[in-house]
Design a protein around this motif. Sequence first.
Motif, PDB file in Angstrom:
ATOM      1  N   SER A 196      34.407 -10.716  20.864  1.00 41.17           N
ATOM      2  CA  SER A 196      33.429 -10.033  21.707  1.00 41.17           C
ATOM      3  C   SER A 196      33.862  -8.596  21.974  1.00 41.17           C
ATOM      4  N   ILE A 197      35.165  -8.389  22.242  1.00 33.20           N
ATOM      5  CA  ILE A 197      35.658  -7.031  22.476  1.00 33.20           C
ATOM      6  C   ILE A 197      35.485  -6.183  21.221  1.00 33.20           C
ATOM      7  N   GLU A 198      35.811  -6.746  20.062  1.00 36.03           N
ATOM      8  CA  GLU A 198      35.644  -6.009  18.813  1.00 36.03           C
ATOM      9  C   GLU A 198      34.172  -5.664  18.581  1.00 36.03           C
ATOM     10  N   THR A 199      33.284  -6.566  18.993  1.00 28.27           N
ATOM     11  CA  THR A 199      31.852  -6.342  18.788  1.00 28.27           C
ATOM     12  C   THR A 199      31.343  -5.234  19.702  1.00 28.27           C
ATOM     13  N   VAL A 200      31.653  -5.339  20.993  1.00 28.84           N
ATOM     14  CA  VAL A 200      31.126  -4.370  21.948  1.00 28.84           C
ATOM     15  C   VAL A 200      31.735  -2.991  21.719  1.00 28.84           C
ATOM     16  N   ALA A 201      32.963  -2.954  21.166  1.00 25.15           N
ATOM     17  CA  ALA A 201      33.602  -1.677  20.869  1.00 25.15           C
ATOM     18  C   ALA A 201      33.257  -1.182  19.474  1.00 25.15           C
ATOM     19  N   THR A 202      32.436  -1.944  18.757  1.00 22.34           N
ATOM     20  CA  THR A 202      32.014  -1.624  17.377  1.00 22.34           C
ATOM     21  C   THR A 202      33.218  -1.355  16.479  1.00 22.34           C
ATOM     22  N   VAL A 203      34.294  -2.161  16.664  1.00 21.46           N
ATOM     23  CA  VAL A 203      35.478  -2.024  15.823  1.00 21.46           C
ATOM     24  C   VAL A 203      35.272  -2.750  14.504  1.00 21.46           C
ATOM     25  N   GLY A 204      34.959  -4.066  14.608  1.00 15.26           N
ATOM     26  CA  GLY A 204      34.664  -4.847  13.408  1.00 15.26           C
ATOM     27  C   GLY A 204      35.813  -4.942  12.437  1.00 15.26           C
ATOM     28  N   TYR A 205      36.870  -5.707  12.808  1.00 19.24           N
ATOM     29  CA  TYR A 205      38.010  -5.867  11.908  1.00 19.24           C
ATOM     30  C   TYR A 205      37.672  -6.728  10.691  1.00 19.24           C
ATOM     31  N   GLY A 206      36.617  -7.527  10.803  1.00 16.05           N
ATOM     32  CA  GLY A 206      36.177  -8.291   9.648  1.00 16.05           C
ATOM     33  C   GLY A 206      36.772  -9.671   9.517  1.00 16.05           C
ATOM     34  N   ASN A 207      37.593 -10.117  10.478  1.00 15.89           N
ATOM     35  CA  ASN A 207      38.184 -11.448  10.359  1.00 15.89           C
ATOM     36  C   ASN A 207      37.285 -12.541  10.911  1.00 15.89           C
ATOM     37  N   MET A 208      36.175 -12.196  11.533  1.00 14.95           N
ATOM     38  CA  MET A 208      35.197 -13.166  12.024  1.00 14.95           C
ATOM     39  C   MET A 208      33.818 -12.538  11.934  1.00 14.95           C
ATOM     40  N   VAL A 209      32.869 -13.273  11.340  1.00 18.37           N
ATOM     41  CA  VAL A 209      31.541 -12.733  11.088  1.00 18.37           C
ATOM     42  C   VAL A 209      30.498 -13.723  11.602  1.00 18.37           C
ATOM     43  N   PRO A 210      29.475 -13.268  12.337  1.00 23.04           N
ATOM     44  CA  PRO A 210      28.400 -14.188  12.756  1.00 23.04           C
ATOM     45  C   PRO A 210      27.535 -14.570  11.558  1.00 23.04           C
ATOM     46  N   LEU A 211      27.194 -15.867  11.472  1.00 19.84           N
ATOM     47  CA  LEU A 211      26.401 -16.369  10.350  1.00 19.84           C
ATOM     48  C   LEU A 211      25.028 -16.869  10.784  1.00 19.84           C
TER      49      LEU A 211
END
Length: 302
Positions: free
Chosen positions: A97-112
């Motif tokens: 959630s933090i990665e999403t709201v910060a628009t970081v997107g490390y890519g280790n989890m993706v919504p399907l």
Amino acid sequence: MDKPQRNARNLPPTFARMIKSDTQLRVRPLGRPMFRTPDVYHQLLRASWLRLTLYFLTAFFLFNCAFAGLFMLDLAGFTQPSPQIEAPEFWQLFFFSIETVATVGYGNMVPLSLYANILVAIEISLGILFFALVTGIMFARFSRPTARMVFSTIAVVTPIDGVPTLMFRAANQRHNLIFEASAHVSLISDEIVEGGRMRRFRDLSLARERNPVFTLTWTIMHPIDEDSPLHQWLGREAEADGFEIIVVLSGTDERSGQTIHGRWAYTAKDVRWGVRFADILGQADDGVRTIDYGRFDDIIAP
């Protein structure tokens, strides 16, 4: 040489205490609805930096906890990171959630799933709004014009040209130019008028209300003539009580071009009769002006 002691506990809960401690006047409103829309913006502007930071961190933490809980409702809607974070699933989704709201997107989890993608879209939209509000509050606090003015903690009454005169000192601690500085002094007292209590504000006339360039110090003087509200206390200074003197200084800062304000207040206990301020201005050997702030409140016999 007499030097007054600062003791805020001796101040009554009045305008003077509010102004000296830079707090709000404690008022208990009666006859109004119990639940009213809070003035959040004003409260955030008045909050201390520490409290404001705690507010934002707490809101950010709870925001991400809420979305992590919503993500938990559809665990199959996310790709699992490889290797996985050594944490329970809730905290994995919390950091997602933090990665999403910060628009970081490390890519280790993706919504399907559709549900997960809708939640992500909602979270990003709310996150942008949250950061915009935080940025706006921070900018509003940083951009507020401030004045580094200091006032003497006491006022004195001493004869000037044969007229008893109320005096107090102010200084510009930045020592920059404040153009067209003006002083407004009012006396506040509670009086019984027609059988009812009334709070009256009376403006005190000053020997000089304006200062074209306020850079060093300014001794503000009010002649206590027959028209002065303080004239009634002459000759019986020990009985003087029940009034407050409110001082407001304003001027234009040379660098920002904005109007800045300084304020202070005096109660009857802060007034010293029959003395004057000690001199604090001087000049060093190299010709530079000096101000002795250590003697700013010192008083001596006239």
